[in-house]
Design a protein around this motif. Structure first.
Motif, PDB file in Angstrom:
ATOM      1  N   SER A  49       0.835  -1.214   0.000  1.00  0.00           N
ATOM      2  CA  SER A  49       0.000   0.000   0.000  1.00  0.00           C
ATOM      3  C   SER A  49       0.862   1.254   0.000  1.00  0.00           C
ATOM      4  N   HIS A  50       1.913   1.234  -0.835  1.00  0.00           N
ATOM      5  CA  HIS A  50       2.803   2.384  -0.944  1.00  0.00           C
ATOM      6  C   HIS A  50       2.736   2.971  -2.353  1.00  0.00           C
ATOM      7  N   VAL A  51       2.840   4.292  -2.417  1.00  0.00           N
ATOM      8  CA  VAL A  51       2.976   5.003  -3.683  1.00  0.00           C
ATOM      9  C   VAL A  51       4.237   5.850  -3.586  1.00  0.00           C
ATOM     10  N   TYR A  52       5.122   5.720  -4.582  1.00  0.00           N
ATOM     11  CA  TYR A  52       6.371   6.478  -4.616  1.00  0.00           C
ATOM     12  C   TYR A  52       6.249   7.583  -5.671  1.00  0.00           C
ATOM     13  N   VAL A  53       6.578   8.806  -5.275  1.00  0.00           N
ATOM     14  CA  VAL A  53       6.501   9.954  -6.177  1.00  0.00           C
ATOM     15  C   VAL A  53       7.866  10.639  -6.198  1.00  0.00           C
ATOM     16  N   LEU A  54       8.405  10.845  -7.403  1.00  0.00           N
ATOM     17  CA  LEU A  54       9.702  11.489  -7.580  1.00  0.00           C
ATOM     18  C   LEU A  54       9.489  12.861  -8.185  1.00  0.00           C
ATOM     19  N   THR A  55      10.176  13.864  -7.652  1.00  0.00           N
ATOM     20  CA  THR A  55      10.071  15.214  -8.197  1.00  0.00           C
ATOM     21  C   THR A  55      11.236  15.489  -9.131  1.00  0.00           C
ATOM     22  N   GLY A  56      10.992  16.317 -10.142  1.00  0.00           N
ATOM     23  CA  GLY A  56      12.052  16.744 -11.046  1.00  0.00           C
ATOM     24  C   GLY A  56      12.689  18.024 -10.529  1.00  0.00           C
ATOM     25  N   GLY A  57      13.690  18.497 -11.263  1.00  0.00           N
ATOM     26  CA  GLY A  57      14.397  19.685 -10.795  1.00  0.00           C
ATOM     27  C   GLY A  57      15.323  19.337  -9.655  1.00  0.00           C
ATOM     28  N   ALA A  58      16.290  20.200  -9.426  1.00  0.00           N
ATOM     29  CA  ALA A  58      17.266  19.945  -8.372  1.00  0.00           C
ATOM     30  C   ALA A  58      17.020  20.921  -7.213  1.00  0.00           C
ATOM     31  N   PRO A  59      17.086  20.417  -5.969  1.00  0.00           N
ATOM     32  CA  PRO A  59      17.310  19.013  -5.603  1.00  0.00           C
ATOM     33  C   PRO A  59      16.036  18.189  -5.765  1.00  0.00           C
ATOM     34  N   SER A  60      16.192  16.951  -6.231  1.00  0.00           N
ATOM     35  CA  SER A  60      15.056  16.066  -6.391  1.00  0.00           C
ATOM     36  C   SER A  60      14.689  15.451  -5.046  1.00  0.00           C
ATOM     37  N   GLU A  61      13.419  15.109  -4.913  1.00  0.00           N
ATOM     38  CA  GLU A  61      12.939  14.513  -3.676  1.00  0.00           C
ATOM     39  C   GLU A  61      12.060  13.312  -4.007  1.00  0.00           C
ATOM     40  N   LEU A  62      12.195  12.269  -3.208  1.00  0.00           N
ATOM     41  CA  LEU A  62      11.372  11.072  -3.328  1.00  0.00           C
ATOM     42  C   LEU A  62      10.455  11.012  -2.115  1.00  0.00           C
ATOM     43  N   LEU A  63       9.142  10.901  -2.361  1.00  0.00           N
ATOM     44  CA  LEU A  63       8.166  10.842  -1.288  1.00  0.00           C
ATOM     45  C   LEU A  63       7.455   9.493  -1.322  1.00  0.00           C
ATOM     46  N   VAL A  64       7.171   8.958  -0.126  1.00  0.00           N
ATOM     47  CA  VAL A  64       6.440   7.704   0.010  1.00  0.00           C
ATOM     48  C   VAL A  64       5.090   8.021   0.624  1.00  0.00           C
ATOM     49  N   LEU A  65       4.000   7.598  -0.066  1.00  0.00           N
ATOM     50  CA  LEU A  65       2.647   7.840   0.404  1.00  0.00           C
ATOM     51  C   LEU A  65       1.987   6.530   0.799  1.00  0.00           C
ATOM     52  N   ASP A  66       1.154   6.593   1.824  1.00  0.00           N
ATOM     53  CA  ASP A  66       0.278   5.480   2.152  1.00  0.00           C
ATOM     54  C   ASP A  66      -0.909   5.562   1.201  1.00  0.00           C
ATOM     55  N   SER A  67      -1.103   4.551   0.362  1.00  0.00           N
ATOM     56  CA  SER A  67      -2.123   4.641  -0.678  1.00  0.00           C
ATOM     57  C   SER A  67      -3.538   4.590  -0.118  1.00  0.00           C
ATOM     58  N   THR A  68      -3.711   4.168   1.124  1.00  0.00           N
ATOM     59  CA  THR A  68      -5.046   4.118   1.707  1.00  0.00           C
ATOM     60  C   THR A  68      -5.464   5.444   2.324  1.00  0.00           C
ATOM     61  N   THR A  69      -4.477   6.251   2.767  1.00  0.00           N
ATOM     62  CA  THR A  69      -4.790   7.530   3.420  1.00  0.00           C
ATOM     63  C   THR A  69      -4.230   8.725   2.677  1.00  0.00           C
ATOM     64  N   ASP A  70      -3.360   8.485   1.688  1.00  0.00           N
ATOM     65  CA  ASP A  70      -2.665   9.554   0.947  1.00  0.00           C
ATOM     66  C   ASP A  70      -1.708  10.349   1.831  1.00  0.00           C
ATOM     67  N   ALA A  71      -1.410   9.859   3.023  1.00  0.00           N
ATOM     68  CA  ALA A  71      -0.470  10.544   3.909  1.00  0.00           C
ATOM     69  C   ALA A  71       0.961  10.245   3.487  1.00  0.00           C
ATOM     70  N   ILE A  72       1.842  11.230   3.619  1.00  0.00           N
ATOM     71  CA  ILE A  72       3.264  11.049   3.338  1.00  0.00           C
ATOM     72  C   ILE A  72       3.920  10.374   4.537  1.00  0.00           C
ATOM     73  N   ILE A  73       4.534   9.214   4.313  1.00  0.00           N
ATOM     74  CA  ILE A  73       5.094   8.428   5.420  1.00  0.00           C
ATOM     75  C   ILE A  73       6.609   8.273   5.321  1.00  0.00           C
TER      76      ILE A  73
END
Length: 600
Positions: free
Chosen positions: A94-118
């Motif tokens: 139940s994880h969603v990984y989102v990568l941002t472009g541009g520098a500095p890049s950031e990787l965020l992990v979301l709980d797919s059931t609550t959409d909260a960043i974990i």
């Protein structure tokens, strides 16, 4: 009468022409208006409104949703993650990984059931490009490009501790910024570079703590434009931006197989993979011809022309070209992310079943997508995720990027009954109904039945009796007729060795060819009976024969043996053959012949 304005000559470009029936109100029977809002005591207003209609011709009218019977999606929410450029889903965790472009890049992990960043991880000095998740979800590959430009690097992360330093960063000199990656079957990792036209494949130790083995490097015939794993797990597929050709990578031996496209002029910019009836299926965006191709893949076919087989007709009339796409879990639907000529992002849904059966409509209407949308992914609970970067940094006002979430409805036929209590559909906002369409009309083209499409944009309302007739026909005729036999399946694994069987007695027939001086006397066919383990007894050895008995009295033939020998004369039609050598045979009056004997 239609008046023609000759002040501006029509162009020669194709245009979509729509014949429209529009509702019109005709005011009539004016009566005095005692209480007129404007205060005019002499004003009159219509005493009746007569319903009417009018026909119109519209050129390049924005296409309304013609997706009668297609599933629908609704933009339900947005997670504000500015400059989002890639997304990957791990349904098991139940994880969603989102990568941002541009520098500095950031990787965020979301709980797919609550959409909260974990969870999160940062990459200072790097721009984010793409994500690839291992099959077991324990390793995440993150493609990054240096802020100032240069060769891409692949950060290998342990998803159990996403904030920890990468297990390693795969750096390959010369791969440039344009590269494509995929996790293959068996958790091998593939990276294809357009700059050096090379495909590199790492073994499954790429995510291990110890240093991995060096990758296998495979030269590519053209500049690669994409890499996608086959759903069957036996192949991966590459497409090229400068050739009407694809390549299949056979994973068992890492060999490349050429797969020419039916149209050599096609250029594939995007590919998505799934399977149909157990065979790999690809959706290909052909930018040279502005169309979508759906093909089944039989990479092992002997003839190159049989390796890609079209599933239905090419899909045209796209109003833009896809930049990303993903199939539903069963391969029945394809979700496409578009960019039109104005660089606006849009979504469309494609019904695979309708395309294969030749039923219209195949495509839904255009569905609004977020600004600068870049990637799509699906969750197991029927949500379509769209990563979008947002407006340009210097835009004022600026709409930030994020992860848009669309709810998918009516994926199954039975789900359509959920809408039974919804309000009845009405006309479009302009109270118009499209009766017919000509997709590509040029000025002064003739209007013929062959170019008039009465189904493309027309909303049909079949009667209850007609629906009942169709259902009765289906019930009476059952399933469809048997189709053509499909291509052979992939070879199965070798079976276990069977038990040793009893030795069989083998009979071989050989043609005896006598020498010329004795041809009239001893030419005959002799049946030779040999037990596969039993010796030929009563004969001296010949060249190639080996001893078969401990007392040296027996001899056996090898599996294939050719040698000259002598045949002892016999008068019956079938005789036992005994071998002798040289002068000994001559003393017994044998005729010289030659024989080739083989045992299978």
């Amino acid at each position: 009468m239609i008046k023609r304005d000759t002040s501006e000559l029509p162009d020669d470009a194709p245009h979509r022409v729509s014949l429209i029936l529009r509702y019109a109100e005709c005011p009539t029977e004016p009566v005095p208006a005692v209480f007129n809002g404007c205060g005019d005591d002499q004003a009159c207003l219509p005493g009746k409104l007569v319903d009417g209609y009018q026909f119109e011709i519209a050129f390049d009218r924005p296409v309304q949703d013609p997706s009668y019977g297609l599933e629908t999606i609704d933009w339900s929410s947005t997670n504000n993650i500015d400059r989002a450029t890639a997304v990957a889903v791990d349904d098991a965790r139940s994880h969603v990984y989102v990568l941002t472009g541009g520098a500095p890049s950031e990787l965020l992990v979301l709980d797919s059931t609550t959409d909260a960043i974990i969870g999160s991880a940062g990459f200072s000095g790097w721009q984010g490009r793409d994500l690839a998740l291992s099959a077991d979800g324990t390793r995440l590959m993150v493609m990054l490009v240096p802020e100032g430009g240069g060769d891409a690097g692949i950060a290998v992360l342990d998803t159990a501790d996403i904030a920890a330093a990468p297990i390693r960063t795969l750096a390959v000199a010369g791969i440039g910024e344009t590269a494509f990656m995929s996790v293959l079957a068996g958790d091998r990792f593939a990276l294809a570079s357009a700059d050096d036209a090379t495909l590199r494949v790492w073994e499954d130790d790429v995510g291990a703590a110890a240093d991995p083995s060096a990758p296998v490097e495979i030269a590519l015939p053209h500049a690669v434009a994409g890499l996608v794993s086959g759903a069957g797990g036996a192949f991966a597929y590459l497409h090229y931006g400068d050739a009407g050709l694809m390549s299949a990578l056979r994973l068992s031996d890492l060999s490349l197989i050429d797969m020419p496209l039916a149209d050599a002029g096609s250029r594939i910019a995007m590919a998505a993979g799934s399977s149909r009836d157990g065979i790999d299926m690809l959706a290909l965006a052909d930018t040279a011809n502005d169309r979508i191709l759906l093909v089944s893949v039989t990479a092992d076919a002997a003839a190159a022309s049989d390796r890609l087989t079209a599933l239905g007709a090419p899909v045209t009339g796209l109003s833009g070209m896809p930049v990303d796409g993903v199939f539903s879990a069963g391969g029945n639907w394809l979700y496409l992310l578009y960019r039109n000529a104005a660089d606006e992002a849009q979504l469309r849904l494609l019904s695979v079943a309708r395309l294969v059966l030749g039923t219209s409509p195949v495509l839904s209407g255009l569905i609004k997508a977020p600004q600068d949308a870049r990637a799509v992914a699906l969750t197991h609970d029927k949500r379509l995720l769209v990563a979008f970067a947002g407006d340009a940094v210097d835009a004022d006002p600026r709409v930030p990027g994020g992860l848009a979430e669309y709810m998918i409805s009516a994926e199954r036929c039975i789900d359509r009954l959920d809408d039974v209590l919804d309000p009845c559909p009405t006309c479009e906002a302009d109270d118009a109904l499209v009766l017919a369409t000509i997709e590509a009309y040029r000025w002064e083209d003739p209007f013929t039945d062959g170019v008039i499409d009465n189904r493309a944009e027309r909303r049909l309302l079949p009667s209850t009796s007609l629906i009942a007739e169709v259902l009765a026909c289906i019930a009476e005729n059952g399933g469809g007729a048997a189709g053509e036999q499909g291509p052979p399946g992939l070879p199965g694994a070798d079976g276990a060795d069977g038990a040793d069987g009893a030795m069989a007695r083998m009979v071989k027939t050989a043609r005896m060819e006598p020498m010329a001086e004795t041809a009239s006397v001893y030419a005959r066919t002799c049946r030779i009976s040999l037990a596969s383990t039993g010796p030929i007894t009563g004969a001296p050895p010949l060249a190639g024969m080996r001893s078969a008995g401990s007392n040296g009295t027996g001899w056996s033939l090898p599996s294939t043996w050719t040698a000259p020998f002598w045949l002892k004369p016999c008068m019956n039609s079938q005789c036992n053959c005994f071998c002798a050598v040289g002068r000994t045979a001559r003393k017994h009056g044998c005729a010289p012949i030659a024989i080739a004997m083989s045992m299978s």
